[in-house]
Motif scaffolding. Structure first.
Motif, PDB file in Angstrom:
ATOM      1  N   CYS A 184       0.864  -1.190   0.000  1.00 32.40           N
ATOM      2  CA  CYS A 184       0.000   0.000   0.000  1.00 32.40           C
ATOM      3  C   CYS A 184       0.894   1.231   0.000  1.00 32.40           C
ATOM      4  O   CYS A 184       1.863   1.303   0.769  1.00 32.40           O
TER       5      CYS A 184
ATOM      6  N   LYS B  98      -1.604   6.377   1.328  1.00 30.93           N
ATOM      7  CA  LYS B  98      -2.950   5.794   1.351  1.00 30.93           C
ATOM      8  C   LYS B  98      -3.170   4.862   2.540  1.00 30.93           C
ATOM      9  O   LYS B  98      -4.202   4.193   2.611  1.00 30.93           O
TER      10      LYS B  98
ATOM     11  N   ALA C 294      -8.114   2.415  -0.860  1.00 33.89           N
ATOM     12  CA  ALA C 294      -6.660   2.572  -0.857  1.00 33.89           C
ATOM     13  C   ALA C 294      -5.997   2.087  -2.136  1.00 33.89           C
ATOM     14  O   ALA C 294      -4.772   2.117  -2.243  1.00 33.89           O
TER      15      ALA C 294
END
Length: 440
Positions: free
Chosen positions: A119, A123, A184
């Protein structure tokens, strides 16, 4: 602040408007730290307090990989609490004492809900929201008691989760994966196989009977509140041996430290988890650490209607100490901040040798995965390089000359460091208080 950093900060602030993270960003950016390093520090410390993120930045001021665009890896686990956790921890201790350490001792008691995934640092806050939404949606149907059935084989011992409770837990994992994808932009692979809580794995066959006897002392009916916990790890060191420093080590001479100690003990070239710096250290100053010792807990969600919704929302991981709320601390001397700024903006030119290629990770069809219909390159996964150099025939020129992945770029630098020193017998990641590593 540079224009690119200003745009990045504005983008992150707009997405997270109204939440707690902008205050952390504001405080750290106000100290003069660059935006991309602030986001990396927040992700590496679980986005808890300004003080922890600031300490991380100060410790990593000489980290050669500080500017590398390599994100953290995240995973979601379902963890027991209460008396069941106490019984499991007792089993961990006794099994290790009577049967030596096995693979299960590398991680705390848990049920895996998804594979590790990446990720982007800006985010990560959206992952917390995804966890809250998934938990709120499943809370009403989550089983009050999760039935655990003991299963044993030659190399595995653990509890299986069966029937409808397993279906509810899988639904929660799938819901989190969906929410993480939407909020995300993460690709999360939820667990669809047999849910299990591992007690022992890859142990010696003659220890099976002893382990089974210890496991029968654990009654699955013990009271327990199950908690979904989001953890992260540094993807660069997944395949490194993790060692814990037992003593402070201060080399007498930075350039000859390895030769000074090599006569008395085996020498390793290690990377400090606390600072990101590399150096030589005597192996007898360390001991093996567990795999999860370097993981960072971000947020939790407890499946209990009796838990206050505000405390369940983010798990308050590290935000409360001794039952009292401690606001983020931002005090830093101006001189130390300016010194850190001067260190961070230094640029180095590195010549790397070899490392992980994208075709080794994503297969022979990697080119199709990162090509648009009009033949342009885009980044479908964070382990793909940020961009590709221009070539006369465009992206097709890379078909027989695959580029390095993001991890491969980092590995190339490490390979050059390790191979230049013939006295090194292995590579490791060092945790704990070690003092300064001897520089080669």
């Amino acid at each position: 602040m540079a224009a690119g950093e200003t745009q990045l900060y504005a983008k992150v602030s707009n997405k997270l408007k109204g939440r707690s993270t902008p205050s952390l960003l504001d405080s750290l950016l106000g100290m003069g730290f660059p935006a991309h390093t602030v986001l990396k520090a927040l992700a590496a410390t679980g986005r808890k307090t300004v003080e922890e993120a600031s300490d991380w930045l100060h410790c990593h001021c000489n980290d050669p990989s500080l500017d590398d665009p390599i994100p953290q890896e995240y995973a979601l686990f379902l963890c027991p609490t209460g008396s069941l956790l106490e019984k499991l921890q007792e089993f961990w201790r006794e099994s290790k004492r009577q049967c030596t350490k096995n693979r299960a001792h590398e991680v705390f008691p848990h049920i895996t809900l998804c594979d590790f995934f990446t990720c982007e640092d800006q985010k990560v806050e959206c992952l917390y929201e995804a966890l809250k939404r998934a938990g709120d949606r499943i809370l009403g149907s989550f089983p009050s008691v999760v039935p655990l059935v003991l299963h044993s084989s030659v190399s595995y011992l653990g509890f299986f989760v069966n029937d409808s409770p397993a279906d509810v837990i899988r639904e929660f994992a799938a819901t989190f994966a969906t929410e993480a994808s939407v909020l995300a932009d993460c690709t999360v692979k939820p667990c669809t196989k047999q849910l299990h809580l591992t007690l022992a794995h890859k142990f010696y066959p003659h220890h099976q009977r002893t382990l089974e006897q210890l496991a029968r002392a654990i009654h699955p009916g013990h009271s327990c509140q199950w908690t979904a916990a989001l953890y992260s790890r540094d993807m660069r060191f997944v395949h490194y041996q993790t060692l814990k420093a037992l003593f402070q080590y201060k080399p007498q001479n930075e350039r000859t430290s390895s030769r000074t100690v090599s006569a008395a003990a085996r020498v390793r070239l290690g990377i400090s988890h606390r600072t990101g710096c590399r150096g030589f250290l005597p192996e007898n100053y360390t001991e093996r650490a567990s795999e999860c010792d370097t993981w960072v807990k971000h947020r939790t969600y407890t499946f209990s209607l009796a838990v206050d919704l505000n405390s369940r929302k983010d798990g308050a991981a590290g935000s409360k100490r001794n039952g009292e709320f401690h606001p983020p601390q931002t005090s830093r001397s101006l001189s130390s901040v300016q010194a850190l700024q001067a260190t961070i903006v230094r640029k180095s030119v590195l010549v790397v040798r070899h490392g992980e290629r994208v075709d080794q990770i994503f297969g022979k069809s990697w080119l199709q995965q990162c090509s648009t219909p009009d033949g342009k390159y885009y980044r479908p996964d964070l382990n793909f390089p940020c961009s590709l150099p221009r070539r006369s025939n465009g992206i097709k020129d890379f078909e027989n000359d695959p580029p390095l992945s993001s991890c491969g770029i980092f590995q190339s630098r490490m390979a050059g460091m390790f191979e230049d020193h013939s006295v090194v017998w292995g590579k490791c990641l060092v945790t704990g208080s070690l003092g300064r590593l001897g520089k080669p």
